[in-house]
Scaffold this active site. Structure first.
Site, PDB file in Angstrom:
ATOM      1  N   GLU A  99       0.460  -1.233   0.338  1.00 41.36           N
ATOM      2  CA  GLU A  99       0.005  -0.378  -0.059  1.00 41.36           C
ATOM      3  C   GLU A  99       0.978   1.513  -0.113  1.00 41.36           C
ATOM      4  OE1 GLU A  99      -0.587  -2.770   1.825  1.00 41.36           O
ATOM      5  OE2 GLU A  99      -3.197  -3.124   0.990  1.00 41.36           O
ATOM      6  N   HIS A 123     -11.147  -4.654   9.645  1.00 39.85           N
ATOM      7  CA  HIS A 123     -11.896  -4.084   8.966  1.00 39.85           C
ATOM      8  C   HIS A 123     -13.280  -3.475   8.760  1.00 39.85           C
ATOM      9  CE1 HIS A 123      -9.601  -7.461   7.318  1.00 39.85           C
ATOM     10  NE2 HIS A 123      -9.856  -7.214   6.815  1.00 39.85           N
TER      11      HIS A 123
END
Ligand SMILES: Cc1ncc(C[n+]2csc(CCOP(=O)(O)OP(=O)(O)O)c2C)c(N)n1
Ligand SMILES: [Mg+2]
Lengths: 354, 326
Positions: free
Chosen positions: B60, B129
């Site tokens: 990322e 999440h």
């Protein structure tokens, strides 16, 4: 140039002392390095009397890397670096006036006084900063190399990193992506053996030159104190990368003669005075080139004095310019936060911006 | 007008903008061969090729930085985060590079980039999440933040975000991808950033909200209507730039407001909105502005506990009644 190949890793060994370069070329390298040296000496002076503030990292001792890695580039090639980058900005074509003014925080500075020592930018000449986060320039360089590839161009991106930056994840992620997409980027480690006060070997179990190998990026190591060898090596590398040869990693060995930044001691705690003295006497890229040119009768003492006089007056002029330049105005502050102020909605919440 | 899903609306926006401008490209994990983790980029690889729709390794920080670097030299990247939860690994490039580049380069180098992906909780995905990530991006000047709640908004705002010359964090609702709505077919259907949308009108109380919570607000308004209470539901759509005029207008009309959001309360979006109302519309208020947020804890997995921890309709209704003193 003799290169000892071991798989994808090689050390570039010296080569002819003056590389068959013309006198003109050698004088150019020498005067550029002298300019960098005199510029940094002036910055040091100005810092000592409070004209320059913040962090200020000098490049004294490492001029061979700036000249050898950057001067072979074209203007439309990109260079990106960390915070030790005044001289790299000069090498890529920014004027001493504009860089010195930035150090002074003046409106005439390369970044209008908003950047300072760590954030030199010159988009017009392909100098893309000036980054204060160790290793952050590695993915940015990757992106510029991606853009070159995307557009089918033949430019090259050179990314300078310190030796401590290779322990950042950003560096390894970037090397991996550069390799899988065969991007035109050269990662250059200016290996001055220390990150602040931490010796590289204390923080890495592998040698510098092996940092690239698991990513499949060919690596070379070169003596950055030898500007001629460094320049020749980069001329070749840049051409290879320009032709689509893919990314490269270069360990440029050098030594920082001053403290990490202005507030740090030159020696004492993490490195001995003897070590610094030894390096300063034996590994000064400017003296090495000067002495070789003297020995080859390509330079006289008088010629050197003329060159030094010229660069000193350039630097003096830069200081005068910076001293006289106006301060940036407060109303410039909000102008460069967003490039596009949308017609609707509020962007600033301090009650001061619009 | 056609009725399409939020997912397809995003897909259309991507395709149209990539068609329009060949400096626009999409990169991220699974965006190409897999069609996107949420299938938002379905078909784009075949249509635009693997240079413009680029699968990346799970890096990322690295690929966000790649996007920023490419924007420094004029490309217009769209960086997909599989979810914004994972973008925390990339925040150095978002905050230190993208948001500050224009300023620290003295206006030389702008960053026309879009970071997009789902943000906020879906169902039972647990603490790592389910994160509503708006405030992490909103805190830094230099970034714009957009949170579409309907298919039409998703399309019109994504097109605006891609055309915008600054970094935009475009936060989609993970639970919204399958929702349907009318979307104009027009290639130039662009919703300018910085305009809130009054999704429902009522005179008694204002429910101000953004993103996925707009739907919760509408349900709460429906319930309140059964008790004869009519609510304005103001969907901010874009949190920076922020449509302060619309906030002040609804408060001036109803004199009572709540802020409903998915994130945590401490320095949440609502904290900012309440502060603006307090500073700029104090005299319009007949009650303190209340906030309805996620419980101030990491999201639990257990279904019942998760439902309890979410903001939800019941809490929104309760807060509205409280500011109405009923
Ligand atoms: C991410 C990050 N961590 C820490 C620092 C503080 N810091 C600035 S320079 C430096 C040492 C870096 O050394 P090196 O990469 O070898 O470069 P050099 O200073 O020797 O040129 C450190 C730790 C920083 N600027 N950024
Ligand atoms: Mg170092």
């Amino acid at each position: 140039m003799a290169e000892t190949e071991t798989a994808e890793i090689s050390t570039v060994n010296g080569g002819p002392a003056l590389g068959g370069f013309s006198k003109k070329k050698l004088v150019e390298l020498l005067s550029q390095m002298l300019l960098y040296r005199r510029f940094e000496e002036k910055a040091e002076e100005a810092y000592a009397i409070g004209k320059i503030g913040g962090f200020c990292h000098l490049h004294i001792g490492q001029e061979g890397a700036a000249a050898g890695c950057i001067l072979p580039l074209r203007q439309d090639d990109y260079v990106i670096s960390g915070y030790r980058s005044h001289t790299q900005a000069l090498a890529k074509g920014l004027s001493p006036e504009a860089v010195m003014s930035e150090l002074y925080g003046k409106a005439s500075g390369v970044s209008g006084g908003a950047g300072g020592s760590m954030h030199m930018f010159g988009a017009d000449v392909g100098f893309m900063g000036g980054n204060g986060i160790v290793g952050a320039q590695a993915p940015l360089a990757l992106g510029m190399a991606w853009a070159i590839h995307y557009r089918g161009g033949d430019q090259v991106c050179v990314c300078f990193l310190g030796d401590a930056a290779v322990n950042q994840g950003a560096f390894h992620e970037s090397m991996n992506m550069a390799a899988i997409w065969n991007l035109p980027v050269i990662y250059v480690v200016e290996n001055n053996a220390y990150g602040m006060g931490t010796k590289f070997t204390r923080m890495s179990d592998t040698e510098m030159i092996k940092k690239a190998s698991s990513h499949g990026v060919p690596a070379t190591s070169i003596d950055g104190e030898d500007v001629v060898a460094t320049y020749s090596h980069f001329e070749d590398l840049i051409e290879t990368v320009r032709q689509g040869g893919g990314p490269r990693f270069v360990d440029v060995e050098c030594y920082r003669f001053k403290g990490h930044s202005m507030s740090d001691p030159v020696s004492g705690t993490y490195r001995s005075k003897e070590e610094v003295d030894h390096q300063t006497e034996n590994a000064d890229p400017i003296c090495i080139l000067r002495d070789r040119m003297f020995a080859a009768r390509l330079l006289t003492g008088e010629e050197l004095e003329v060159i030094d006089g010229e660069v000193r007056s350039m630097v003096d002029a830069a200081v005068e310019f910076a001293e006289a330049a106006p301060e940036p105005e407060v109303d410039t502050l909000y102008r460069n936060v967003y490039s596009e102020i949308n017609p609707h909605g509020r962007l600033f919440f301090d009650g001061r911006g619009k | 007008m056609a009725e399409i899903t939020y997912r397809d609306a995003l897909n259309q926006a991507l395709a149209e903008e990539m068609e329009r401008d060949d400096s626009v490209f999409l990169l991220g994990e699974e965006v190409a061969e897999y069609d996107g983790a949420y299938k938002v980029s379905k078909g784009l690889l075949d249509r635009f090729g693997d240079k413009r729709v680029k699968d990346t390794p799970i890096s990322e920080l690295g690929f966000a930085g790649l996007g920023v670097g490419s924007a420094m030299v004029g490309l217009r990247p769209i960086v997909e985060f599989m979810t914004f939860n994972f973008s925390f690994l990339a925040l150095d490039q978002v905050i230190n590079s993208a948001s500050k580049m224009l300023s620290m380069s003295g206006g030389q180098i702008g960053i026309p980039i879009v970071f997009r992906g789902p943000s906020g909780a879906a169902l039972q995905l647990g603490a790592q999440h389910s994160h509503a990530c708006e405030t992490w991006y909103l805190h830094a000047p230099g970034i714009k933040v957009v949170t579409p709640s309907t298919p039409a908004d998703a399309k019109g705002l994504l097109k605006a975000a891609i055309r915008d010359n600054d970094p935009v964090a475009f936060m989609e609702g993970e639970l919204l991808y399958n929702t349907k709505g009318e979307v104009p077919d027009d290639d130039d259907f662009v919703i300018p950033l910085g305009l809130a949308d009054l999704k429902r009108e009522g005179d008694d109380v204002s429910i101000i909200t953004h993103g996925t919570m707009t739907h919760v607000a509408l349900q709460a308004a429906g319930q309140l209507a059964k008790d004869g209470i009519e609510a304005d539901v103001l969907d901010l759509r874009s949190l920076r730039p922020l449509d302060v005029d619309a906030i002040l207008a609804t408060v001036a009309k109803t004199n009572r407001a709540i802020y409903l959001e998915e994130g945590w309360p401490y320095l949440g979006v609502g904290a900012q909105i309440v502060s603006i109302i307090m500073e700029e519309a104090f005299d319009d208020l007949d009650a303190p502005v209340l906030r309805v947020t996620q419980a101030d804890i990491p999201m639990p997995y257990n279904k019942k506990l998760e439902a309890w921890a979410r903001p939800g309709v019941a809490r929104a209704v309760e807060a509205c009644k409280k500011v109405l003193y009923v």
